[in-house]
Write a protein that holds these residues in place. Sequence first.
Motif, PDB file in Angstrom:
ATOM      1  N   ARG A 253       0.896  -1.147  -0.136  1.00 17.52           N
ATOM      2  CA  ARG A 253       0.035  -0.079  -0.006  1.00 17.52           C
ATOM      3  C   ARG A 253       0.969   1.147  -0.151  1.00 17.52           C
ATOM      4  NH1 ARG A 253      -5.103  -1.642   1.013  1.00 17.52           N
ATOM      5  NH2 ARG A 253      -5.448  -3.628   1.828  1.00 17.52           N
ATOM      6  N   ARG A 254       0.196   2.419  -0.794  1.00 17.82           N
ATOM      7  CA  ARG A 254       1.283   3.296  -0.825  1.00 17.82           C
ATOM      8  C   ARG A 254       1.479   4.292   0.530  1.00 17.82           C
ATOM      9  NH1 ARG A 254      -1.943   6.036  -6.059  1.00 17.82           N
ATOM     10  NH2 ARG A 254      -3.172   6.544  -4.471  1.00 17.82           N
ATOM     11  N   GLN A 255       2.326   4.901   0.690  1.00 13.71           N
ATOM     12  CA  GLN A 255       2.492   5.636   1.892  1.00 13.71           C
ATOM     13  C   GLN A 255       1.447   6.869   2.165  1.00 13.71           C
ATOM     14  OE1 GLN A 255       6.278   6.278   3.557  1.00 13.71           O
ATOM     15  NE2 GLN A 255       7.247   4.904   2.268  1.00 13.71           N
ATOM     16  N   ARG A 256       1.297   7.480   1.011  1.00  8.70           N
ATOM     17  CA  ARG A 256       0.538   8.700   1.061  1.00  8.70           C
ATOM     18  C   ARG A 256      -1.044   8.711   1.440  1.00  8.70           C
ATOM     19  NH1 ARG A 256       1.840   8.245  -4.330  1.00  8.70           N
ATOM     20  NH2 ARG A 256      -0.167   8.267  -5.660  1.00  8.70           N
ATOM     21  N   ASP A 257      -1.770   7.382   0.905  1.00  9.73           N
ATOM     22  CA  ASP A 257      -3.215   7.304   1.046  1.00  9.73           C
ATOM     23  C   ASP A 257      -3.511   5.848   1.394  1.00  9.73           C
ATOM     24  OD1 ASP A 257      -2.659   5.957  -1.256  1.00  9.73           O
ATOM     25  OD2 ASP A 257      -3.594   7.688  -2.269  1.00  9.73           O
ATOM     26  N   GLY A 258      -2.780   4.890   1.482  1.00 13.81           N
ATOM     27  CA  GLY A 258      -2.921   3.698   1.886  1.00 13.81           C
ATOM     28  C   GLY A 258      -3.550   2.807   0.891  1.00 13.81           C
ATOM     29  N   LEU A 259      -3.541   3.295  -0.443  1.00 14.04           N
ATOM     30  CA  LEU A 259      -4.078   2.329  -1.574  1.00 14.04           C
ATOM     31  C   LEU A 259      -3.201   1.033  -1.768  1.00 14.04           C
ATOM     32  CD1 LEU A 259      -5.903   5.235  -3.573  1.00 14.04           C
ATOM     33  CD2 LEU A 259      -7.038   3.668  -1.966  1.00 14.04           C
ATOM     34  N   GLN A 260      -3.608   0.272  -2.292  1.00 15.32           N
ATOM     35  CA  GLN A 260      -2.806  -0.846  -2.723  1.00 15.32           C
ATOM     36  C   GLN A 260      -2.398  -0.713  -4.103  1.00 15.32           C
ATOM     37  OE1 GLN A 260      -4.916  -4.707  -2.424  1.00 15.32           O
ATOM     38  NE2 GLN A 260      -3.250  -5.718  -3.882  1.00 15.32           N
ATOM     39  N   GLU A 261      -1.260  -1.085  -4.071  1.00 19.81           N
ATOM     40  CA  GLU A 261      -0.440  -1.073  -5.420  1.00 19.81           C
ATOM     41  C   GLU A 261       0.464  -2.336  -5.568  1.00 19.81           C
ATOM     42  OE1 GLU A 261       1.844   2.618  -6.189  1.00 19.81           O
ATOM     43  OE2 GLU A 261       0.182   3.758  -7.215  1.00 19.81           O
ATOM     44  N   GLY A 262      -0.232  -3.364  -6.066  1.00 20.92           N
ATOM     45  CA  GLY A 262       0.482  -4.710  -6.277  1.00 20.92           C
ATOM     46  C   GLY A 262       0.643  -5.508  -4.916  1.00 20.92           C
ATOM     47  N   TYR A 263       2.018  -6.107  -5.009  1.00 20.97           N
ATOM     48  CA  TYR A 263       2.232  -7.049  -3.808  1.00 20.97           C
ATOM     49  C   TYR A 263       3.796  -7.071  -3.446  1.00 20.97           C
ATOM     50  CZ  TYR A 263      -2.570  -8.824  -4.990  1.00 20.97           C
ATOM     51  OH  TYR A 263      -3.943  -8.867  -5.253  1.00 20.97           O
ATOM     52  N   PHE A 264       3.833  -7.522  -2.288  1.00 22.80           N
ATOM     53  CA  PHE A 264       5.335  -7.828  -1.906  1.00 22.80           C
ATOM     54  C   PHE A 264       5.357  -9.233  -1.269  1.00 22.80           C
ATOM     55  CE2 PHE A 264       3.898  -6.071   1.689  1.00 22.80           C
ATOM     56  CZ  PHE A 264       4.450  -6.389   2.820  1.00 22.80           C
TER      57      PHE A 264
END
Length: 653
Positions: A253-264
């Motif tokens: 999840r992106r740091q600025r808004d918590g939206l998911q962007e892929g996986y780790f």
Amino acid sequence: MLSREHRRTLQFGRSISTWQANFSRKPGSISLRFNVAADHGTPAHQTEDVIGQLFSHSLTWSASNVNAIQSWLTKCRRYHSKCSMSFSNVRNFSSAQVPLPSRCVEILSNGASSYSHILRNTSGQSGNYIILSHRWGQDTELCKTTRATLQCRSRECQTTTCNICRGTIPPITQLFQDAAMLTAALGIKYIWIDSLCIVQDDDDDWEREAIKMSEYYQKACLTICCTALASNGGLFGPISDENISKIARLPYRRQRDGLQEGYFYIQCSETALPDDYKENISKSHLLSRGWVFQEWMLSPRLLTFSGAAGGLFLQCRTHGPRSLHNDEVRSEDVNEISFRSTLNIDLSKTHNIFPSWLQVIERYSGLELTRLTRDRLVALAGIVGEFSSVIKEQDQDPETAYISGHWTGNTHGLMWEQTCLGEKVRVTGIPTWSWASMAVLKRNDKSEPTLDSDGFPTLSGMSVGWSDLHRPPSHTEDICQLEQVVLVHVDLRTFKPDFEARRTMEPPDFFNPMNRFGMLKLKGKLLPVRIHDRFSDADLDVIAAVTNYKSEFGKDMWRPVAVPTEPEFIAGWASLEHPEYQTDEAVTLQAFIVRETTCRELFFATVSHVLLLQPKVINGLRNVYERVGCGRLNGSEVRRMSKHALLQSIYLV
């Protein structure tokens, strides 16, 4: 469950490659380390929030594994001063150039990761080399170097016209090939493998090389230890699926808004690490072998392979076992059998030398040897050499000598006790007073004794111990006196001592680890005693208390002792290891007083530590005895008899 902080760390990446979680604050909490990684090109990777990598090799041979070994080896040799010292800490070895063994297998590169080998005479040369520690098998026997194949392995024969090799170097096992390949990959030219580098059917060559093994193992830059073979019989092969660390995919999840962007991904890197080491290294059959004890004790660095289990562990004198990814084996319940860490060896002070030796024997005595009759004392030659270096430097007694597994300055060493059950037998060609003289007979499924390649019964070591080694008594005094050591020649084909060929032991024999048989001429007191049948359970604790016995081992083999003047009273206990006395029948023996202990716990009573002896007939000698056991005596009648007994000289064989 994971704490809120841990979940937040996973949710908002902080340039992490590894991450540690504690699952409980209670005593005995589990601490796990995770590898963290992301696919190339994904947001987690591009932002460099996740910079780690996964370890998912399905083979024990890989470029990253070799690089990890090379990196660890380089750092250890550069920064670990302790790992450049001898076992005795009295000598320092250069990490760059050391004397090479008499022979080494040279690895020759043929290009494109192809290698060949040739046996070289490297005596007098310097360089670096690796050693292989392994268990011999049938394939080892087929490719060992003999007098017939020595020139072929060295390419000194008539090449194409040679009737033995016909121009081709005799083959080696898959294990040896893999060890040679790893040696070359680490940039090292030579490897030492005992079955190839010692002429196995040449007694003189074997004896010369055996006493050099202390130097060989300590000066090797690395010892490769094969605790289990891969499926192809070598070091390297596929890792079974259950031994590959599992991987979990989590949303990034992106740091600025918590939206998911892929996986780790996360992968537990040491969940099963202690279990892997315990099951595949500590409990391996390799570590039940007598020769391996010396190899592990003396080697400054060990690299262990556990076959299909996939466990590769690194350890050195400075650090305990750890994985190739630098995860340390820290579980308290792991029995770390590098032998060194479980033995309290301290050779820095004179008074610790002999107790340290007895600890070595306690660990070594029960180990197995394919040719126990021949090898039991020889397989300790390297460690003997290290102890002798310290004794020469520190010991104030110039008469201290080594003979048949015993240091003559250590009277306590004669008071060993059997600590295991089994069918006991004498080891031919070793004096009865030595701990090495007893072994346990092996039988097959038909209860028939099995034979080794020399036609001798197959034996395993009989474990011995010293009851007060780790808890010394209040005050102990040696009662007997060593007057002389007489060396006896032993035929190495029959292992029978020739008592006609005997001579007084004098320098430089004092520190020769190949001294196999010696008669001890002792001056002391003999008391007649009667050994009876077994103790009852209720009596065991009582008799242990009144003889100041400190240990738990061996009590189930004790028998009551009485003196002739008071046959109805128990005067102490006896442990009889002699094969003829493994019954409950009463027997009359002689008790030779070795030491006396004054015990505060027993209101300053005196306890006599005795060897139990029976007469032995040898032409030309009088007062000859052999050991059949040991024990302890106590009581006013024992003290009275001891006071009136005359001092006499006896030969103990």
